[in-house]
Design an enzyme around this catalytic site. Structure first.
Site, mmCIF file in Angstrom:
data_model
loop_
_atom_site.group_PDB
_atom_site.id
_atom_site.type_symbol
_atom_site.label_atom_id
_atom_site.label_comp_id
_atom_site.label_asym_id
_atom_site.label_seq_id
_atom_site.Cartn_x
_atom_site.Cartn_y
_atom_site.Cartn_z
ATOM 1 N N HIS A 123 57.544 29.081 51.023
ATOM 2 C CA HIS A 123 58.333 28.195 50.180
ATOM 3 C C HIS A 123 59.256 27.284 50.988
ATOM 4 O O HIS A 123 59.930 26.424 50.438
ATOM 5 C CB HIS A 123 59.164 29.032 49.197
ATOM 6 N N ASP B 242 58.811 15.772 67.342
ATOM 7 C CA ASP B 242 58.981 15.763 68.800
ATOM 8 C C ASP B 242 59.858 16.937 69.243
ATOM 9 O O ASP B 242 59.701 18.034 68.723
ATOM 10 C CB ASP B 242 59.518 14.411 69.256
ATOM 11 N N HIS C 221 67.028 19.821 42.006
ATOM 12 C CA HIS C 221 66.366 20.820 42.834
ATOM 13 C C HIS C 221 67.197 21.212 44.060
ATOM 14 O O HIS C 221 66.728 21.954 44.919
ATOM 15 C CB HIS C 221 65.006 20.238 43.276
ATOM 16 N N LYS D 66 60.830 24.359 53.382
ATOM 17 C CA LYS D 66 60.624 22.910 53.511
ATOM 18 C C LYS D 66 61.241 22.490 54.844
ATOM 19 O O LYS D 66 62.466 22.325 54.963
ATOM 20 C CB LYS D 66 61.301 22.157 52.371
ATOM 21 N N ASP E 265 85.433 26.613 51.036
ATOM 22 C CA ASP E 265 86.698 26.118 51.581
ATOM 23 C C ASP E 265 86.546 24.840 52.407
ATOM 24 O O ASP E 265 87.397 24.547 53.266
ATOM 25 C CB ASP E 265 87.387 27.193 52.435
ATOM 26 N N LYS F 162 69.971 22.878 46.613
ATOM 27 C CA LYS F 162 70.562 24.188 46.853
ATOM 28 C C LYS F 162 71.719 23.998 47.837
ATOM 29 O O LYS F 162 71.502 23.735 49.017
ATOM 30 C CB LYS F 162 69.560 25.172 47.458
#
Length: 479
Positions: A397, A404, A223, A399, A230, A225
Site C-alpha cells: 500500500h 536517481d 486522502h 506510495k 505542537d 494522512k
C-alpha cells in the site's frame, strides 16, 4: 394527468434527454481530460437514463467551493502568522540551500504552493507498528496542540487506542483536532466522534457534499494522512487508522506500507495543509505553532499538497516532472497503477533514455476492478520496457518515488486518475543523498520479495480475463 399515456412517457423521455444534453455541455466545459469529456458527453446524450445519476455523483472534476474556502483560510492564516513572533533565525531556516538535484526538478518551485525548506530531519517508518508507535509516542508528549488527519479511521483496536490517547491528552488540557474523510470513514460509528467531542476534542468529517450543487457529490475525497504535534513533529505517509494496517486482515496480511517522521521548518507546511482542510470542514482555523529554534543542518524538503481545487493537475504533473528528471533510475511503488497518457509517455521516454524504470505493485487485490485495470496497464508497461514487479508477502500500500541518488517522495498519492485529479493528496519531497540511500535499501528489500512481470504473463492470461481487464480500464477514470 394520465401517467400511463404514451404522451406522458414521451414528455418524460424528452425531458431526460434535454437534461442529458445540458449535462453533456457541462461535461465538455468542465471535465479536465479530453477522454473523460468525450466519454461523459456521448453517454449523456445517447443514454442519459443510465448516466445522469452517475454523472451527478462522479462527473465533476473541479471543487470550486473549496477554492473559495481556501482563499479565505489563507487570508486568515496570513493574519495569524503575522501576529507570531518572527525571529531572524526563521528566515535563515526557511531558505533552501542550493541543490543541483532539486534544480533538476525545474517546475517544482512553481508547481508546489509551499516552499522547499532546508534544515529538516526525516526518518523512515516502515510498516504499521513502527508508524503507530512513533505517532502515539509523539502524542503522549504533546503539551499544546495535536492535529490528526486520516482518510480512514476505523472503530477497531488501533482506532480505539488512538481515541483513548486523544481523550487522555484532552483531559490534560491539550487542544486536539481530528479530521477524517466522510467517504473513507463511512463505517465509523457516530458514537466514535461524539465521544471525542464530549471530551472537548474538535472532531470533524471532511465532506464535499456541502451546498446544493454538491449534495450528491462523493467524487472528491480527502486522502491525506497528517499528524502534527505542537508544531514540532509531523508525520506523513500511506497508513490510515485500522487494524488491517497492522496485519489484522488475514487476506491482505502482512500489510506493507511506509510513513515518515519529520521535524524542522517543513512541519509548518503540514500545519498549513491541515488548516486549509479544517477550515473547509469548520470555517475556523486551528492554532498555528512555530517552534523557537530549528536545527542548523538537515534535509531539504518540500510538501506537495494537491487536489481538485488546484488550478493545474498538480499530482499528475509531479509524477511527470519527477520521471523526466531521472537520469539513472526512477523506482515507484504504488498499490494502484492506472497512469494517464502523460505519465505513461514520461515512463516510456525514461526507458528510451536508458533510465532504470521499475514499478512495484501488489500481488493481492483489495479492489478487484482496480486490480484488473492495473494489470492491463502493467502488461502495456512491460511491453514498453518498464520493469514491473508484484510484491509477494502481502498487500503493498506504500506510495514511494525514488529518483536517481538524492530525490525521494513519500506520501498518500497513488499512481492513478483518482489521485491525479479527484483526491486531496499530500507528498513529502526530500532531496538528500543519505535519506535517499535509506529509501533505496528499503525498496531493494521489497524488490527482493517480489516477482517480475513478463511478456509471457500477458500471453498466458486467458482471453476472458483480458476482456475483463479492458472493461475495467473503460471506467478507470473514476476508479
Amino acid at each position: 394527468m394520465d401517467y400511463h399515456s404514451p404522451w406522458f412517457f414521451g414528455y418524460l423521455f424528452g425531458l431526460v434527454h434535454l437534461v442529458g444534453i445540458i449535462a453533456a455541455v457541462h461535461a465538455v466545459l468542465t471535465v479536465r481530460t479530453a477522454q473523460g469529456s468525450i466519454a461523459w458527453a456521448l453517454s449523456l446524450v445517447f443514454v442519459p437514463y443510465l448516466t445522469l445519476l452517475p454523472y451527478l455523483v462522479f462527473g465533476r472534476s473541479t471543487f470550486d467551493a473549496y477554492i473559495e474556502a481556501r482563499r479565505q483560510a489563507n487570508r486568515e492564516m496570513h493574519t495569524a502568522i503575522a501576529d507570531l513572533d518572527w525571529r531572524p533565525w526563521v528566515e535563515e531556516a526557511l531558505t533552501a540551500r542550493n541543490s543541483s538535484s532539486y534544480d533538476s526538478l525545474r517546475a517544482m518551485p512553481k508547481l508546489g504552493r509551499m516552499p522547499c525548506l532546508a534544515n529538516n530531519q526525516v526518518s523512515l517508518l516502515v510498516n504499521g507498528k513502527a508508524t503507530f508507535d512513533a505517532i502515539f509516542d509523539a502524542i503522549r508528549q504533546a503539551r499544546e496542540v495535536v492535529l490528526v488527519q486520516f482518510f480512514i479511521i476505523h472503530d477497531d483496536h488501533i482506532g480505539r487506542e488512538l481515541q483513548a490517547l486523544l481523550l487522555k491528552k484532552a483531559a490534560e488540557g491539550v487542544k486536539i483536532y481530528v479530521l477524517y474523510d466522510s467517504v473513507g470513514s463511512h463505517a465509523l460509528p457516530r458514537e466514535y466522534g461524539d465521544t471525542l467531542r464530549k471530551a472537548g476534542v474538535k472532531a470533524r468529517a471532511f465532506a464535499t457534499r456541502s451546498g446544493w450543487l454538491n449534495r450528491f457529490q462523493v467524487n472528491f475525497r480527502n486522502h491525506r494522512k497528517i499528524v502534527v504535534v505542537d508544531g514540532l513533529v509531523g508525520f506523513i505517509g500511506g497508513h490510515n487508522v485500522g487494524d488491517e494496517y497492522l496485519g489484522g486482515n488475514p487476506k491482505l496480511s502482512p500489510w506493507r506500507d511506509t510513513h515518515v517522521r519529520i521535524t524542522g521548518p517543513v512541519v509548518a507546511c503540514l500545519q498549513e495543509s491541515f488548516a486549509e482542510d479544517w477550515f473547509w470542514a469548520s470555517r475556523k482555523l486551528p492554532p498555528l505553532i512555530l517552534p523557537e529554534t530549528y536545527a542548523d543542518n538537515g534535509v531539504l524538503c518540500q510538501v506537495l499538497a494537491s487536489g481538485p481545487a488546484d488550478a493545474q493537475e498538480t499530482c499528475s504533473l509531479f509524477f511527470v516532472e519527477a520521471i523526466h528528471a531521472a537520469t539513472e533510475r526512477v523506482w515507484i511503488t504504488t498499490p494502484y497503477y492506472i497512469p494517464d497518457e502523460a505519465v505513461f509517455a514520461a515512463l516510456r521516454l525514461a526507458v528510451l533514455r536508458g533510465v532504470d524504470v521499475r514499478i512495484l505493485l501488489p500481488s493481492r487485490p483489495d479492489h478487484k476492478v482496480v486490480y484488473a485495470a492495473s494489470s492491463l496497464f502493467a502488461f502495456e508497461a512491460v511491453r514498453a520496457g518498464v520493469r514491473m514487479f508484484r510484491y509477494g508477502p502481502g498487500f503493498l500500500h506504500q506510495k514511494v518515488v525514488l529518483v536517481d541518488s538524492e530525490i525521494s517522495a513519500i506520501g498518500s498519492a497513488n499512481m492513478d486518475n483518482r489521485s491525479f485529479r479527484l483526491n486531496f493528496e499530500i507528498m513529502l519531497l526530500t532531496v538528500d543523498k543519505a535519506f535517499a540511500s535509506q529509501v533505496q535499501e528499503m525498496l531493494e528489500a521489497d524488490f527482493a520479495l517480489s516477482r517480475e512481470i513478463t511478456v509471457e504473463d500477458s500471453r498466458r492470461t486467458h482471453r476472458l480475463q483480458k476482456l475483463g481487464m479492458r472493461i475495467a480500464r473503460l471506467i478507470s477514470p473514476i476508479l
